[in-house]
Scaffold this motif. Structure first.
Motif, PDB file in Angstrom:
ATOM      1  N   ILE A 105      47.326  36.666  28.650  1.00 13.40           N
ATOM      2  CA  ILE A 105      48.072  37.834  29.558  1.00 13.40           C
ATOM      3  C   ILE A 105      45.896  37.830  30.319  1.00 13.40           C
ATOM      4  CG2 ILE A 105      47.448  40.160  29.113  1.00 13.40           C
ATOM      5  CD1 ILE A 105      50.086  39.430  27.056  1.00 13.40           C
ATOM      6  N   ILE A 106      44.938  37.597  28.750  1.00  9.00           N
ATOM      7  CA  ILE A 106      43.588  38.106  30.114  1.00  9.00           C
ATOM      8  C   ILE A 106      43.062  37.094  30.428  1.00  9.00           C
ATOM      9  CG2 ILE A 106      41.503  38.012  28.381  1.00  9.00           C
ATOM     10  CD1 ILE A 106      42.307  39.105  25.939  1.00  9.00           C
ATOM     11  N   ARG A 107      44.247  36.080  30.419  1.00  7.39           N
ATOM     12  CA  ARG A 107      43.211  34.563  31.685  1.00  7.39           C
ATOM     13  C   ARG A 107      44.082  35.090  33.200  1.00  7.39           C
ATOM     14  NH1 ARG A 107      46.662  31.200  34.120  1.00  7.39           N
ATOM     15  NH2 ARG A 107      48.088  31.411  32.456  1.00  7.39           N
ATOM     16  N   LYS A 108      45.015  35.646  33.266  1.00  3.72           N
ATOM     17  CA  LYS A 108      45.895  36.649  34.588  1.00  3.72           C
ATOM     18  C   LYS A 108      45.196  37.286  34.800  1.00  3.72           C
ATOM     19  CE  LYS A 108      50.448  35.375  33.671  1.00  3.72           C
ATOM     20  NZ  LYS A 108      52.181  35.436  33.019  1.00  3.72           N
ATOM     21  N   CYS A 109      44.671  38.274  33.885  1.00 10.96           N
ATOM     22  CA  CYS A 109      43.682  39.613  34.458  1.00 10.96           C
ATOM     23  C   CYS A 109      43.112  39.432  35.202  1.00 10.96           C
ATOM     24  CB  CYS A 109      43.629  40.482  33.203  1.00 10.96           C
ATOM     25  SG  CYS A 109      44.520  41.168  32.715  1.00 10.96           S
ATOM     26  N   ARG A 110      41.754  38.507  34.393  1.00  3.40           N
ATOM     27  CA  ARG A 110      40.352  37.503  35.111  1.00  3.40           C
ATOM     28  C   ARG A 110      41.087  36.921  36.142  1.00  3.40           C
ATOM     29  NH1 ARG A 110      37.534  35.892  37.062  1.00  3.40           N
ATOM     30  NH2 ARG A 110      35.194  35.054  36.663  1.00  3.40           N
ATOM     31  N   GLN A 111      42.640  36.505  36.810  1.00  2.00           N
ATOM     32  CA  GLN A 111      42.347  36.068  37.511  1.00  2.00           C
ATOM     33  C   GLN A 111      43.161  36.513  38.331  1.00  2.00           C
ATOM     34  OE1 GLN A 111      44.158  32.013  36.534  1.00  2.00           O
ATOM     35  NE2 GLN A 111      41.558  31.262  34.826  1.00  2.00           N
ATOM     36  N   HIS A 112      43.460  37.832  38.254  1.00  2.00           N
ATOM     37  CA  HIS A 112      44.840  37.865  39.275  1.00  2.00           C
ATOM     38  C   HIS A 112      43.668  38.934  40.635  1.00  2.00           C
ATOM     39  CE1 HIS A 112      48.187  41.153  40.773  1.00  2.00           C
ATOM     40  NE2 HIS A 112      48.313  40.269  40.944  1.00  2.00           N
ATOM     41  N   VAL A 113      44.293  39.624  41.336  1.00  4.17           N
ATOM     42  CA  VAL A 113      43.684  39.660  42.546  1.00  4.17           C
ATOM     43  C   VAL A 113      43.231  41.954  42.285  1.00  4.17           C
ATOM     44  CG1 VAL A 113      43.327  38.554  44.943  1.00  4.17           C
ATOM     45  CG2 VAL A 113      46.023  40.769  44.197  1.00  4.17           C
ATOM     46  N   PHE A 114      44.599  42.522  41.445  1.00  3.31           N
ATOM     47  CA  PHE A 114      43.797  43.732  41.321  1.00  3.31           C
ATOM     48  C   PHE A 114      44.057  43.618  39.933  1.00  3.31           C
ATOM     49  CE2 PHE A 114      44.663  44.667  45.807  1.00  3.31           C
ATOM     50  CZ  PHE A 114      45.105  46.128  44.795  1.00  3.31           C
ATOM     51  N   GLY A 115      43.698  42.416  38.741  1.00  5.90           N
ATOM     52  CA  GLY A 115      43.096  42.568  37.488  1.00  5.90           C
ATOM     53  C   GLY A 115      44.679  42.709  36.863  1.00  5.90           C
ATOM     54  N   MET A 116      45.672  42.028  36.867  1.00  4.38           N
ATOM     55  CA  MET A 116      46.766  42.860  36.210  1.00  4.38           C
ATOM     56  C   MET A 116      47.017  41.497  36.012  1.00  4.38           C
ATOM     57  SD  MET A 116      48.367  46.338  38.744  1.00  4.38           S
ATOM     58  CE  MET A 116      47.917  47.499  38.391  1.00  4.38           C
ATOM     59  N   ALA A 117      47.679  41.633  34.947  1.00  2.00           N
ATOM     60  CA  ALA A 117      48.637  40.166  34.219  1.00  2.00           C
ATOM     61  C   ALA A 117      49.689  39.735  35.033  1.00  2.00           C
ATOM     62  CB  ALA A 117      48.967  40.741  32.162  1.00  2.00           C
ATOM     63  N   PHE A 118      50.030  39.925  36.150  1.00  5.93           N
ATOM     64  CA  PHE A 118      50.320  39.316  37.281  1.00  5.93           C
ATOM     65  C   PHE A 118      51.389  37.584  37.702  1.00  5.93           C
ATOM     66  CE2 PHE A 118      51.023  44.234  38.667  1.00  5.93           C
ATOM     67  CZ  PHE A 118      51.945  44.165  37.914  1.00  5.93           C
ATOM     68  N   ASP A 119      51.862  37.174  37.667  1.00 10.91           N
ATOM     69  CA  ASP A 119      51.969  35.911  38.198  1.00 10.91           C
ATOM     70  C   ASP A 119      52.313  35.975  39.572  1.00 10.91           C
ATOM     71  OD1 ASP A 119      52.097  34.366  35.610  1.00 10.91           O
ATOM     72  OD2 ASP A 119      54.631  35.698  35.498  1.00 10.91           O
ATOM     73  N   SER A 120      50.661  35.981  40.099  1.00 13.83           N
ATOM     74  CA  SER A 120      50.919  35.948  42.075  1.00 13.83           C
ATOM     75  C   SER A 120      49.552  35.724  42.384  1.00 13.83           C
ATOM     76  CB  SER A 120      51.179  37.719  42.573  1.00 13.83           C
ATOM     77  OG  SER A 120      49.891  37.793  41.657  1.00 13.83           O
ATOM     78  N   PRO A 121      49.546  34.382  43.959  1.00 11.77           N
ATOM     79  CA  PRO A 121      49.845  34.362  44.433  1.00 11.77           C
ATOM     80  C   PRO A 121      50.919  34.206  44.384  1.00 11.77           C
ATOM     81  CG  PRO A 121      48.210  33.330  44.938  1.00 11.77           C
ATOM     82  CD  PRO A 121      47.896  33.639  43.650  1.00 11.77           C
ATOM     83  N   VAL A 122      52.382  34.193  44.646  1.00 12.16           N
ATOM     84  CA  VAL A 122      53.731  33.465  44.009  1.00 12.16           C
ATOM     85  C   VAL A 122      54.758  32.666  45.710  1.00 12.16           C
ATOM     86  CG1 VAL A 122      54.582  35.638  43.584  1.00 12.16           C
ATOM     87  CG2 VAL A 122      54.837  35.053  45.733  1.00 12.16           C
TER      88      VAL A 122
END
Ligand code: NAP
Length: 540
Positions: A236-253
Motif C-alpha cells: 500500500i505504501i509503495r503504491k501511494c509513493r508511486q501514484h500520480v495522486f499519492g493514492m494506493a491505486f493500480d494505475s496507470p492502467v
C-alpha cells in the motif's frame, strides 16, 4: 553579518494536524528539538475544524494515515472505508499518544507573526499570549485547505440566527426541525446535505456552479478486510509513493478511451462506477485528464449516472455541470447527495443564472426573485487553498518582505517547500506542490525538510537560502505543465485549484500537475544531490 544566538528550539512548526505530527516524528528521529503550536484546542487540523454533519475523508482509510511506524499501522483498525471526522480525530490522538508527541505540542496558542531575524539568523515567532519564541527553522504545517473564505454578501451581519462557515460548525448546534440554508455546493455540501436533511425541518442549497460528483460507496471494514489491509501495508505504501495522486491505486492502467471501442469504454466505466472512490478516474483509462474528447466521454457518463437518481427534471437540469471539463474542479464523492434532492424537505436554488443572491436579511436570504426565510445559514463557501494560512499569518523574510506581498500575483515556491527571500522557512504542501493524498505528500515533505536540516547540521551549516533562479525554474516548469492539462480551465468556474475562487485576485498556478510520484522522485533527487535549489551558509 550574523551573530550566533542559541534559539529556543531547532524547529517551530505551526499546525498540529497530520503535518505537525509527521514533523514531530521525523524531527525527533533526527535528534532535532521541535515545538508545534496550534490555535485550535485539539490536534487534528482539518478534522478538528471541520465538524459539520457528514464530514469524512474522501481518501480511503487505509492510505489516509501516517506510515512511519509499522507497529502503529498494525495496531490501528478503521471502522469504515471513509472515516468521519470523529474517527479521524481518534486516530490522530492514537498516534500522538502512542508516540508520546504531546510534550512537543502547545494548543490554544495563536501564532501572531513569524519574522526572520537576519542578524541572528533565526526566526522570531510571536504568540497571542505575549510570548516570543525563537527557532532556527520555521515550518508551515498549517494545511493546504484550511483558511475559510467568508463571502461578503450585503447584510451578512444582520442575520438574527446562527450564520457561520462550514469549517466553524458551532458545537451542539440544534438544527432539528429548523429551516437551514446552505450557500455553496462543493465537496463540503455534498457530504453535509444528506445528513442534515434527515433531521432538519427544511434544507435549501444555494448553488452557483454544478459539480461532477462520483460515488463514494461507503463500506464497513470487516475483520477480513482489516486483516488483508494489514498484511499488505508495504505494498500500500509503495503504491501511494508511486501514484500520480499519492493514492494506493493500480494505475496507470495502460489503456485510453481514445484507443478503446466505445462499447468497451462504457462497460469499463460502468464496472468502476459501482466500486466508488477516485478509482473511477485513475483505474479506468489513462487519458481522462489529458485528452479533451476522452474527458468529455467520461464526463457525459458521470453526468448521466449521477443524475439518474434525481426525479425532478428541473432539479436535474440545475445539477448538470456545464461549460467546463470533468475534474477542472475537484469532484466531490457522493454519499447520497443526489437522492436527497428527491426529499420533500430539500430544495435547490440556482444563484448563478436564475436568481442571484441580493442580500442576507435579518430573517433569511433575498434573491433577485424572492425572499427565503431561515433559522440557520451555513456558508459552505470554501477555502483559500495552498496560500491562505501562510498569508493570514504575517510571515516576514529578508528585508522584512511579507510572504503575502511576495505572492501578490504569483504564488511562487521551489517544489512547494522553499520560498526565495525566506531563509530557513519550510512549507509542507505549500503552493506549487502537487494535489495528492495528503498524508503521503506530508510525509514526503517532512522527510525532505528534515533531511535538509540534517544535511546542514552535519556540515556545520545552519542557514538555508533558497535560490531565486531555482524558484524561477520551478514556477516556469509548474506553469508549463499546468498549461497542458484540462485543469487550466478551472478559472472559468472559480476552481480553488487555481485560486479562482478568490475575489480581487488573479487566478494562478497553485498546483504541480506533473504527478505526485514524479514530484516525490524530484524531492529524493534533490536530497541526493545535496539540495542544489538552496545555498547553505554558516553563521559566525
Ligand atoms: P468548494 O469546493 O470551494 O465549494 C465552495 C462552494 O461555495 C462552491 O459551490 C462555490 O461556488 C460556493 N461559493 C463560494 N463563494 C460563493 C459566493 N460568494 N456566492 C455563492 N456561492 C459561493 O469548498 P468546499 O466544499 O468546502 O470544499 C473545498 C475542498 O476541501 C474540496 O474540494 C476538498 O478538496 C476539501 N474537502 C475535502 C473533504 C474530504 O476529503 N472529505 C470534504 C470537504 C472538503 P462556485 O463553485 O461557483 O465557486
Amino acid at each position: 553579518m550574523t551573530t550566533r544566538i542559541n534559539p529556543d528550539h531547532d524547529i517551530i512548526a505551526v499546525g498540529a494536524g497530520f503535518a505537525g505530527l509527521a514533523m514531530i516524528h521525523y524531527a525527533r528521529e533526527a535528534g532535532l528539538s521541535i515545538r508545534v503550536f496550534d490555535k485550535a484546542s485539539d490536534i487534528g487540523g482539518t478534522w478538528t475544524w471541520n465538524r459539520y454533519p457528514g464530514a469524512a475523508s474522501d481518501s480511503e482509510c487505509y492510505y489516509y494515515c501516517l506510515t512511519f511506524s509499522k507497529e502503529l499501522l498494525q495496531d490501528w483498525s478503521w471502522s469504515v472505508r471513509y472515516p468521519g471526522w470523529e474517527e479521524n480525530l481518534r486516530y490522530m490522538h492514537f498516534v500522538a499518544d502512542r508516540c508520546n508527541m504531546w510534550p512537543h505540542i502547545q494548543l490554544t496558542t495563536r501564532v501572531l507573526s513569524a519574522d526572520f531575524d537576519e542578524t541572528a539568523g533565526l526566526w522570531r515567532v510571536r504568540t497571542a499570549d505575549g510570548q516570543e519564541h525563537t527557532c532556527r527553522y520555521f515550518v508551515s504545517a498549517m494545511g493546504m485547505i484550511s483558511e475559510p473564505i467568508m463571502p461578503d454578501f450585503k447584510g451578512i451581519d444582520t442575520f438574527q440566527g446562527p450564520c457561520f462557515h462550514s469549517a466553524r460548525w458551532p458545537e451542539g448546534l440544534d438544527y432539528a426541525g429548523k429551516r437551514v440554508a446552505i450557500i455553496g455546493s462543493g465537496a463540503t455540501t455534498v457530504q453535509m446535505l444528506p445528513v442534515l436533511a434527515e433531521t432538519a425541518g427544511d434544507v435549501t442549497v444555494f448553488q452557483r456552479t454544478a459539480n461532477f460528483v462520483m460515488p463514494a460507496v461507503q463500506k464497513t471494514v470487516t475483520p477480513e478486510w482489516d486483516a488483508e489491509i494489514k498484511a499488505h501495508y508495504d505494498e500500500i505504501i509503495r503504491k501511494c509513493r508511486q501514484h500520480v495522486f499519492g493514492m494506493a491505486f493500480d494505475s496507470p492502467v495502460g489503456r485510453t478511451i481514445a484507443e478503446t471501442a466505445p462499447d468497451e469504454v462504457q462497460r469499463i466505466l460502468e464496472e468502476h462506477w459501482t466500486r466508488g472512490s477516485f478509482r473511477f478516474v485513475f483505474e479506468t483509462f489513462d487519458d481522462l485528464l489529458s485528452n479533451p474528447e476522452s474527458n468529455r466521454v467520461a464526463g457525459d457518463f458521470v453526468i448521466r449516472k449521477m443524475l439518474s437518481e434525481v426525479e425532478d427534471p428541473d432539479v436535474r437540469d440545475m445539477l448538470t455541470p456545464k461549460g467546463y471539463p470533468f475534474f477542472a474542479k475537484r469532484p466531490p464523492l457522493d454519499h447520497g447527495y443526489f437522492k436527497t434532492f428527491n426529499r420533500k424537505n430539500v430544495h435547490l436554488v440556482d444563484i448563478n443564472e436564475r436568481e442571484p443572491i441580493v442580500e442576507i436579511t435579518p430573517t433569511g436570504i433575498r434573491t433577485t426573485r424572492q425572499h427565503y426565510e431561515f433559522d440557520i445559514i451555513v456558508l459552505a463557501t470554501g477555502f483559500q487553498a495552498y496560500t491562505g494560512a501562510q498569508e493570514a499569518l504575517p510571515i516576514r523574510g529578508q528585508g522584512g518582505l511579507l510572504l503575502k506581498d511576495k505572492w501578490e500575483t504569483v504564488s511562487s515556491s521551489i517544489m512547494g517547500v522553499f520560498v526565495a527571500g525566506f531563509p530557513n522557512l519550510f512549507m509542507i504542501t505549500g503552493p506549487q506542490a502537487p494535489f495528492a493524498n495528503l498524508p503521503t505528500s506530508i510525509e514526503e515533505n517532512s522527510k525532505y525538510i528534515v533531511n535538509c536540516i540534517r544535511r546542514m547540521r552535519d556540515a556545520g551549516d545552519n542557514l538555508c537560502v533558497p535560490r531565486a533562479d531555482a524558484e524561477a525554474a520551478w514556477v516556469e516548469h509548474t506553469a508549463d505543465i499546468h498549461r497542458q492539462t484540462l485543469m487550466a480551465q478551472g478559472d472559468k468556474v472559480h476552481s480553488w485549484m487555481m485560486g479562482a475562487n478568490l475575489k480581487n485576485r488573479n487566478p494562478r498556478v497553485l498546483i504541480y500537475f506533473g504527478g505526485a510520484n514524479v514530484y516525490y522522485d524530484k524531492l529524493e533527487a534533490s536530497a541526493a544531490a545535496g539540495f542544489p535549489e538552496v545555498t547553505f551558509e554558516r553563521l559566525s
